[in-house]
Design a protein around this motif. Sequence first.
Motif, PDB file in Angstrom:
ATOM      1  N   ALA A  97       0.599  11.758  16.789  1.00  0.00           N
ATOM      2  CA  ALA A  97       0.861  13.196  16.858  1.00  0.00           C
ATOM      3  C   ALA A  97      -0.236  13.842  17.702  1.00  0.00           C
ATOM      4  O   ALA A  97      -1.414  13.753  17.368  1.00  0.00           O
ATOM      5  N   SER A  98       0.152  14.461  18.813  1.00  0.00           N
ATOM      6  CA  SER A  98      -0.818  15.007  19.756  1.00  0.00           C
ATOM      7  C   SER A  98      -0.949  16.518  19.608  1.00  0.00           C
ATOM      8  O   SER A  98       0.045  17.235  19.464  1.00  0.00           O
ATOM      9  N   ALA A  99      -2.194  16.987  19.687  1.00  0.00           N
ATOM     10  CA  ALA A  99      -2.444  18.425  19.691  1.00  0.00           C
ATOM     11  C   ALA A  99      -2.264  19.018  21.086  1.00  0.00           C
ATOM     12  O   ALA A  99      -2.108  20.229  21.238  1.00  0.00           O
ATOM     13  N   ASP A 100      -2.302  18.168  22.115  1.00  0.00           N
ATOM     14  CA  ASP A 100      -2.154  18.618  23.502  1.00  0.00           C
ATOM     15  C   ASP A 100      -1.614  17.436  24.289  1.00  0.00           C
ATOM     16  O   ASP A 100      -2.357  16.507  24.620  1.00  0.00           O
ATOM     17  N   LEU A 101      -0.335  17.448  24.586  1.00  0.00           N
ATOM     18  CA  LEU A 101       0.320  16.289  25.185  1.00  0.00           C
ATOM     19  C   LEU A 101      -0.289  15.915  26.528  1.00  0.00           C
ATOM     20  O   LEU A 101      -0.503  14.729  26.822  1.00  0.00           O
ATOM     21  N   ASP A 102      -0.580  16.898  27.367  1.00  0.00           N
ATOM     22  CA  ASP A 102      -1.147  16.599  28.678  1.00  0.00           C
ATOM     23  C   ASP A 102      -2.563  16.050  28.556  1.00  0.00           C
ATOM     24  O   ASP A 102      -2.960  15.163  29.323  1.00  0.00           O
ATOM     25  N   ARG A 103      -3.328  16.568  27.611  1.00  0.00           N
ATOM     26  CA  ARG A 103      -4.695  16.063  27.422  1.00  0.00           C
ATOM     27  C   ARG A 103      -4.669  14.614  26.933  1.00  0.00           C
ATOM     28  O   ARG A 103      -5.438  13.774  27.395  1.00  0.00           O
ATOM     29  N   THR A 104      -3.757  14.297  25.986  1.00  0.00           N
ATOM     30  CA  THR A 104      -3.629  12.923  25.513  1.00  0.00           C
ATOM     31  C   THR A 104      -3.191  12.008  26.648  1.00  0.00           C
ATOM     32  O   THR A 104      -3.686  10.884  26.798  1.00  0.00           O
ATOM     33  N   THR A 105      -2.264  12.487  27.474  1.00  0.00           N
ATOM     34  CA  THR A 105      -1.801  11.694  28.616  1.00  0.00           C
ATOM     35  C   THR A 105      -2.948  11.388  29.561  1.00  0.00           C
ATOM     36  O   THR A 105      -3.073  10.264  30.069  1.00  0.00           O
ATOM     37  N   ALA A 106      -3.810  12.375  29.812  1.00  0.00           N
ATOM     38  CA  ALA A 106      -4.955  12.163  30.694  1.00  0.00           C
ATOM     39  C   ALA A 106      -5.928  11.153  30.096  1.00  0.00           C
ATOM     40  O   ALA A 106      -6.486  10.313  30.816  1.00  0.00           O
ATOM     41  N   ALA A 107      -6.123  11.215  28.784  1.00  0.00           N
ATOM     42  CA  ALA A 107      -7.008  10.255  28.120  1.00  0.00           C
ATOM     43  C   ALA A 107      -6.436   8.850  28.211  1.00  0.00           C
ATOM     44  O   ALA A 107      -7.174   7.870  28.418  1.00  0.00           O
ATOM     45  N   PHE A 108      -5.120   8.725  28.069  1.00  0.00           N
ATOM     46  CA  PHE A 108      -4.484   7.412  28.191  1.00  0.00           C
ATOM     47  C   PHE A 108      -4.584   6.888  29.630  1.00  0.00           C
ATOM     48  O   PHE A 108      -4.698   5.673  29.852  1.00  0.00           O
ATOM     49  N   GLU A 154      -3.670  20.169  14.554  1.00  0.00           N
ATOM     50  CA  GLU A 154      -4.878  20.762  15.129  1.00  0.00           C
ATOM     51  C   GLU A 154      -5.643  19.747  15.962  1.00  0.00           C
ATOM     52  O   GLU A 154      -6.354  20.122  16.902  1.00  0.00           O
ATOM     53  N   VAL A 155      -5.528  18.494  15.616  1.00  0.00           N
ATOM     54  CA  VAL A 155      -6.192  17.431  16.360  1.00  0.00           C
ATOM     55  C   VAL A 155      -5.197  16.297  16.571  1.00  0.00           C
ATOM     56  O   VAL A 155      -4.242  16.134  15.807  1.00  0.00           O
ATOM     57  N   THR A 156      -5.407  15.509  17.609  1.00  0.00           N
ATOM     58  CA  THR A 156      -4.569  14.345  17.855  1.00  0.00           C
ATOM     59  C   THR A 156      -4.885  13.285  16.811  1.00  0.00           C
ATOM     60  O   THR A 156      -6.050  13.010  16.522  1.00  0.00           O
ATOM     61  N   ALA A 157      -3.839  12.684  16.225  1.00  0.00           N
ATOM     62  CA  ALA A 157      -4.054  11.749  15.125  1.00  0.00           C
ATOM     63  C   ALA A 157      -2.970  10.678  15.118  1.00  0.00           C
ATOM     64  O   ALA A 157      -1.842  10.908  15.559  1.00  0.00           O
ATOM     65  N   PHE A 158      -3.338   9.508  14.623  1.00  0.00           N
ATOM     66  CA  PHE A 158      -2.340   8.474  14.375  1.00  0.00           C
ATOM     67  C   PHE A 158      -1.378   8.971  13.297  1.00  0.00           C
ATOM     68  O   PHE A 158      -1.780   9.670  12.355  1.00  0.00           O
ATOM     69  N   TRP A 159      -0.100   8.578  13.424  1.00  0.00           N
ATOM     70  CA  TRP A 159       0.872   9.014  12.422  1.00  0.00           C
ATOM     71  C   TRP A 159       1.527   7.842  11.710  1.00  0.00           C
ATOM     72  O   TRP A 159       1.395   7.710  10.489  1.00  0.00           O
ATOM     73  N   GLY A 160       2.272   6.980  12.419  1.00  0.00           N
ATOM     74  CA  GLY A 160       3.004   5.930  11.720  1.00  0.00           C
ATOM     75  C   GLY A 160       3.310   4.736  12.588  1.00  0.00           C
ATOM     76  O   GLY A 160       2.942   4.674  13.767  1.00  0.00           O
ATOM     77  N   LEU A 161       4.013   3.766  11.991  1.00  0.00           N
ATOM     78  CA  LEU A 161       4.330   2.508  12.644  1.00  0.00           C
ATOM     79  C   LEU A 161       5.801   2.160  12.438  1.00  0.00           C
ATOM     80  O   LEU A 161       6.383   2.486  11.396  1.00  0.00           O
ATOM     81  N   ALA A 162       6.368   1.478  13.425  1.00  0.00           N
ATOM     82  CA  ALA A 162       7.669   0.844  13.268  1.00  0.00           C
ATOM     83  C   ALA A 162       7.488  -0.645  13.530  1.00  0.00           C
ATOM     84  O   ALA A 162       6.848  -1.031  14.510  1.00  0.00           O
ATOM     85  N   ILE A 163       8.006  -1.468  12.640  1.00  0.00           N
ATOM     86  CA  ILE A 163       7.873  -2.918  12.707  1.00  0.00           C
ATOM     87  C   ILE A 163       9.231  -3.530  13.043  1.00  0.00           C
ATOM     88  O   ILE A 163      10.246  -3.182  12.433  1.00  0.00           O
TER      89      ILE A 163
END
Length: 216
Positions: A97-108, A154-163
């Motif tokens: 779950a991202s608080a800022d999609l473009d910022r997360t994309t840049a970090a990736f 409010e902050v980017t965080a891990f959310w869940g998994l699919a197996i």
Amino acid sequence: MRPDRGPACVRAVDVADDPEAWTRAGFAVTDSEVRFGGLTLRCTGTGPVAGITGWALDPPPDGPVDGLALAEVAESWLSTPSAHPNTAVGIDHLVIASADLDRTTAAFAELGWQARRTVADPRGGPRRMRFFVVPAVDRDLLVEVVAGGDPEPEVTAFWGLAITVADLDEAARLLGDALGPVTDAVQPGRRIARVRGRDLGLTVPLALMSRRSSHD
């Protein structure tokens, strides 16, 4: 970008769960690890923080990735895949779950990961989902980044998994009422069922999915 080292590889995901909870979910657990070969899920035990607590990346970056915590690097990455009673064969995708999609994309992008596609919420809501296919040793891992939810994090965080499981019907028979109804997945030709984690002691939102088709 990382032209000198290539894209980072996901080696492990840490979860703040008791290993016995994953055993109850039908996974074989060895030394607190759920082993899929090149990618390992590590149970660190319950504590003040629940859910996914970090990921181990190789080579490791200098610090958290848009706030996503790094997990400890293991001495040896490779492990022998376990035979799981629920027929699990690997982690299909990791949801963030991202608080800022473009910022997360840049970090990736700094890890050498490029977005494959971005889609709007199929239900017409404000959410957007951006998908990355990243290296994970013996198979690629799909990372799904979700933004614009209600409420927005409010902050980017891990959310869940699919197996991914080899036989979703067998997993359903094994887990009984601890697995929700099997339904068609968004991906054509695949099926999905959500694990009722609270019944098993899991803190990570978890779903089981049928295999991808051979041409995916």
